[in-house]
Design a protein around this motif. Structure first.
Motif, PDB file in Angstrom:
ATOM      1  N   THR A   1       5.903  -0.714  -7.232  1.00 27.81           N
ATOM      2  CA  THR A   1       4.845  -0.411  -7.792  1.00 27.81           C
ATOM      3  C   THR A   1       4.548   0.226  -5.612  1.00 27.81           C
ATOM      4  O   THR A   1       4.369  -0.797  -5.427  1.00 27.81           O
ATOM      5  CB  THR A   1       3.765  -1.174  -7.464  1.00 27.81           C
ATOM      6  OG1 THR A   1       4.297  -1.178  -9.295  1.00 27.81           O
ATOM      7  CG2 THR A   1       1.854  -0.940  -7.926  1.00 27.81           C
TER       8      THR A   1
ATOM      9  N   THR B   1      -3.352  -3.124  -4.933  1.00 27.40           N
ATOM     10  CA  THR B   1      -2.046  -2.598  -6.138  1.00 27.40           C
ATOM     11  C   THR B   1      -1.536  -3.644  -6.572  1.00 27.40           C
ATOM     12  O   THR B   1      -0.816  -3.773  -7.068  1.00 27.40           O
ATOM     13  CB  THR B   1      -1.424  -1.587  -5.689  1.00 27.40           C
ATOM     14  OG1 THR B   1      -1.242  -2.141  -4.238  1.00 27.40           O
ATOM     15  CG2 THR B   1      -2.203  -0.357  -5.253  1.00 27.40           C
TER      16      THR B   1
ATOM     17  N   ALA C   1       2.754   1.418  -2.317  1.00 27.21           N
ATOM     18  CA  ALA C   1       1.350   1.214  -2.060  1.00 27.21           C
ATOM     19  C   ALA C   1       1.024   2.168  -0.179  1.00 27.21           C
ATOM     20  O   ALA C   1       2.795   2.346   0.510  1.00 27.21           O
ATOM     21  CB  ALA C   1       1.007   0.067  -0.996  1.00 27.21           C
TER      22      ALA C   1
ATOM     23  N   GLU D   1      -7.939   7.167  -9.442  1.00 21.60           N
ATOM     24  CA  GLU D   1      -6.635   6.755  -9.001  1.00 21.60           C
ATOM     25  C   GLU D   1      -5.908   7.820  -8.609  1.00 21.60           C
ATOM     26  O   GLU D   1      -5.584   6.822  -7.386  1.00 21.60           O
ATOM     27  CB  GLU D   1      -5.972   6.853 -10.501  1.00 21.60           C
ATOM     28  CG  GLU D   1      -6.226   5.828 -11.394  1.00 21.60           C
ATOM     29  CD  GLU D   1      -5.454   5.455 -12.838  1.00 21.60           C
ATOM     30  OE1 GLU D   1      -4.373   6.994 -12.625  1.00 21.60           O
ATOM     31  OE2 GLU D   1      -4.891   5.003 -13.804  1.00 21.60           O
TER      32      GLU D   1
ATOM     33  N   CYS E   1      -6.931   4.808  -1.818  1.00 19.98           N
ATOM     34  CA  CYS E   1      -6.163   4.317  -0.588  1.00 19.98           C
ATOM     35  C   CYS E   1      -5.232   3.292  -2.037  1.00 19.98           C
ATOM     36  O   CYS E   1      -6.235   1.991  -0.928  1.00 19.98           O
ATOM     37  CB  CYS E   1      -5.686   4.939   0.371  1.00 19.98           C
ATOM     38  SG  CYS E   1      -4.611   4.479   1.350  1.00 19.98           S
ATOM     39  N   ARG E   2      -3.909   3.025  -1.592  1.00 13.86           N
ATOM     40  CA  ARG E   2      -3.364   1.942  -2.863  1.00 13.86           C
ATOM     41  C   ARG E   2      -3.463   0.720  -1.100  1.00 13.86           C
ATOM     42  O   ARG E   2      -2.998   1.092  -0.035  1.00 13.86           O
ATOM     43  CB  ARG E   2      -2.308   2.388  -3.331  1.00 13.86           C
ATOM     44  CG  ARG E   2      -1.760   3.514  -4.151  1.00 13.86           C
ATOM     45  CD  ARG E   2      -1.292   3.950  -4.722  1.00 13.86           C
ATOM     46  NE  ARG E   2      -0.312   4.552  -3.809  1.00 13.86           N
ATOM     47  CZ  ARG E   2       0.644   4.960  -4.198  1.00 13.86           C
ATOM     48  NH1 ARG E   2       0.870   5.074  -5.453  1.00 13.86           N
ATOM     49  NH2 ARG E   2       0.946   5.787  -3.483  1.00 13.86           N
TER      50      ARG E   2
ATOM     51  N   GLU F   1     -12.806  -0.806  -3.419  1.00 13.25           N
ATOM     52  CA  GLU F   1     -13.391   0.919  -4.850  1.00 13.25           C
ATOM     53  C   GLU F   1     -13.648   0.937  -3.713  1.00 13.25           C
ATOM     54  O   GLU F   1     -13.888   2.666  -4.304  1.00 13.25           O
ATOM     55  CB  GLU F   1     -13.558   0.407  -6.429  1.00 13.25           C
ATOM     56  CG  GLU F   1     -11.996  -0.049  -6.248  1.00 13.25           C
ATOM     57  CD  GLU F   1     -11.559  -0.466  -8.254  1.00 13.25           C
ATOM     58  OE1 GLU F   1     -12.428   1.038  -8.688  1.00 13.25           O
ATOM     59  OE2 GLU F   1     -11.040  -0.866  -8.534  1.00 13.25           O
TER      60      GLU F   1
END
Length: 504
Positions: free
Chosen positions: A58, A42, A60, A9, A13-14, A35
């Protein structure tokens, strides 16, 4: 176990996608193996308003956004997102090639402006990697800048104006908060490897970003186990505001947990701030002696007392009976609570204690629960663990006379002449009764009476319906000053701190 993100996780990089066309969102999801390339999706949103709400929950690192959307277009969305999260990198996707769009995108600091019909997997990857590298460079620059300003504040000359290092007013007070990861005994013994500092600081800054909307502060990372915050505060306040401390604790609970927080008074000038920093450095080891996650005030950490580590190691190593285990372990726990030595000083003694405790316990009584010693990271947790296993050993019995004395003192501890009354009731000399009590409990009559009075005072104060002097009188104390002194000696907090509680 420390509450950090997993390696998978934390290393990805989100990325967040914003477009009102569901087909475009589906195409973007399927265009690359996210991935495998070091990215993770996300979330998505169909318009700018929806995206702002979801990103507030959430965050990013990278946001890909369409320009033409209902309710809030891409450019207006980026303007608001910059206020919500200045660190996020953005990429504009559009079906329209317009110069005014491109010009405004540049002014907003957008990484790139791409036409949808020209987008390929290779082009998307090139832009994503470029955005990630730009974000890493900016984070590294902010990290160095903030560390530099913190050092200026605490280690350079007195001529510095605090507004020069990022605080809004030269007349503001500044408070310090030290946050320390509390390592478990297993971590200390196994010497587990820690994360890289730069990567950890990036996690830290991301978690603290929402707090910057309501408070002005600098972050200084001493190590991946220790973080310092210098926060602007009203100089009239006695300490860093509790609301800020609780928000700070919540923000970092998944990064530093289990952790302890040590909080300073608000300093009026730089010389006082630097004195507080030195004092906190000397006493931060005492966070081990408080429950994890507790917000501990600096004055609750008294000066450490002499502690003879080798003497206790010898005594614990020589335990050879169940009775001596009970007596020595209790004495050892009381000794370190009084002396407050640093954790490395007591580690060998604690290891010896746990070995003796396990060895003296019958095999039939042992279970997997004993392995819970590995998670112990505070003194209260150590005490709870040891006492949970000590009852398996035979406990020393007290005589009926001693039991009567203890019950009598409990029932009459507020009476002024309780010791004389006890002596008359039993028709025995006070000195004889005191020797008998000490032989069986380790405490004289006077010590037992004081202890019971303080226990009752703590119960009354926690109910919060009495003033300090009222609680003191109901427990047999006629001097509030003396009451505060003996109360602090036993509990390491003042009666006023118990009334404030949320710090406890």
């Amino acid at each position: 176990m420390r509450g950090v993100m997993t390696q998978t996780e934390s290393s990805l990089c989100r990325v967040f996608l914003v477009d009102d066309d569901l087909l475009v969102l589906d195409d973007l999801r399927d265009l690359i193996d996210w991935e495998a390339e070091g990215f993770i999706l996300t979330g998505t949103a169909g318009n700018g308003e929806q995206a702002l709400k979801r990103l507030a929950q959430t965050p990013a690192d990278l946001v890909l956004v369409d320009i033409e959307m209902p309710r809030l277009n891409g450019l207006a969305f980026i303007r608001q997102l910059r206020r919500q999260d200045p660190q996020v990198q953005t990429l504009l996707l559009t079906a329209f090639s317009r110069f005014d769009y491109a010009r405004e995108a540049v002014s907003l600091g957008v990484y790139n402006y791409i036409l949808k019909h020209e987008l390929t997997a290779a082009g998307l990857l090139e832009n994503l990697r470029g955005m990630r590298e730009q974000g890493e460079r900016q984070r590294a620059s902010r990290y160095l800048d903030e560390q530099s300003r913190f050092r200026q504040l605490l280690f350079t000359g007195d001529h510095i104006d605090i507004s020069d290092v990022g605080f809004s007013s030269p007349h503001s007070g500044i408070g310090l908060v030290c946050l320390r990861h509390l390592p478990s005994f297993h971590e200390l013994i196994s010497f587990k490897a820690t994360e890289e500092t730069d990567h950890f600081f990036a996690q830290l800054q991301q978690a603290l970003q929402p707090l910057r909307k309501t408070a002005v502060f600098l972050v200084f990372l001493q190590s991946v186990n220790e973080c310092w915050i210098a926060v602007e505060a009203d100089p009239q306040l006695a300490s860093v505001p509790y609301e800020f401390c609780t928000a700070l604790r919540k923000s970092l609970e998944n990064i530093l947990a289990p952790m302890g927080l040590l909080v300073s008074p608000v300093a009026q000038d730089l010389s006082e701030l630097r004195r507080l920093y030195r004092e906190m450095n000397e006493r931060q080891n005492q966070l081990f002696y408080f429950p994890e996650q507790r917000i501990t005030l600096l004055h609750e950490c008294p000066d450490a007392m002499p502690y003879e580590a080798s003497d206790w190691e010898i005594q614990l190593a020589q335990i050879d009976t169940q009775a001596s285990l009970c007596q020595t372990s209790t004495a050892f726990l009381n000794a370190i609570d009084q002396a407050r030595p640093a954790l490395p000083q007591i580690l060998l003694a604690v290891k010896l204690l746990l070995q003796k405790l396990q060895k003296r316990t019958r095999i039939s009584e042992l279970s997997e629960d004993f392995s819970a010693w590995k998670t112990i990271c505070t003194y209260p947790a150590l005490c709870d663990f040891v006492r949970r296993w000590l009852p398996l050993q035979p406990q020393p019995q007290t005589s009926r006379k001693t039991d009567f004395m203890i019950r009598y003192l409990q029932d009459h501890c507020a009476d002024e002449n309780v010791l004389d009354d006890l002596s008359q009731t039993l028709q025995m000399n006070r000195e004889y009764l005191s020797k008998l009590l000490k032989k069986e409990t380790g405490m004289t009559l006077a010590q037992m009476l004081l202890d019971l009075r303080l226990q009752k005072a703590m119960r009354l104060l926690k109910q919060k319906n009495l003033k300090i002097y009222e609680a003191a009188r109901q427990c047999g104390f006629h001097s509030s000053q003396y009451f505060a002194i003996v109360f602090y000696k036993k509990y390491h907090v003042y009666p006023s701190d118990v009334l404030k509680e949320p710090y406890v």
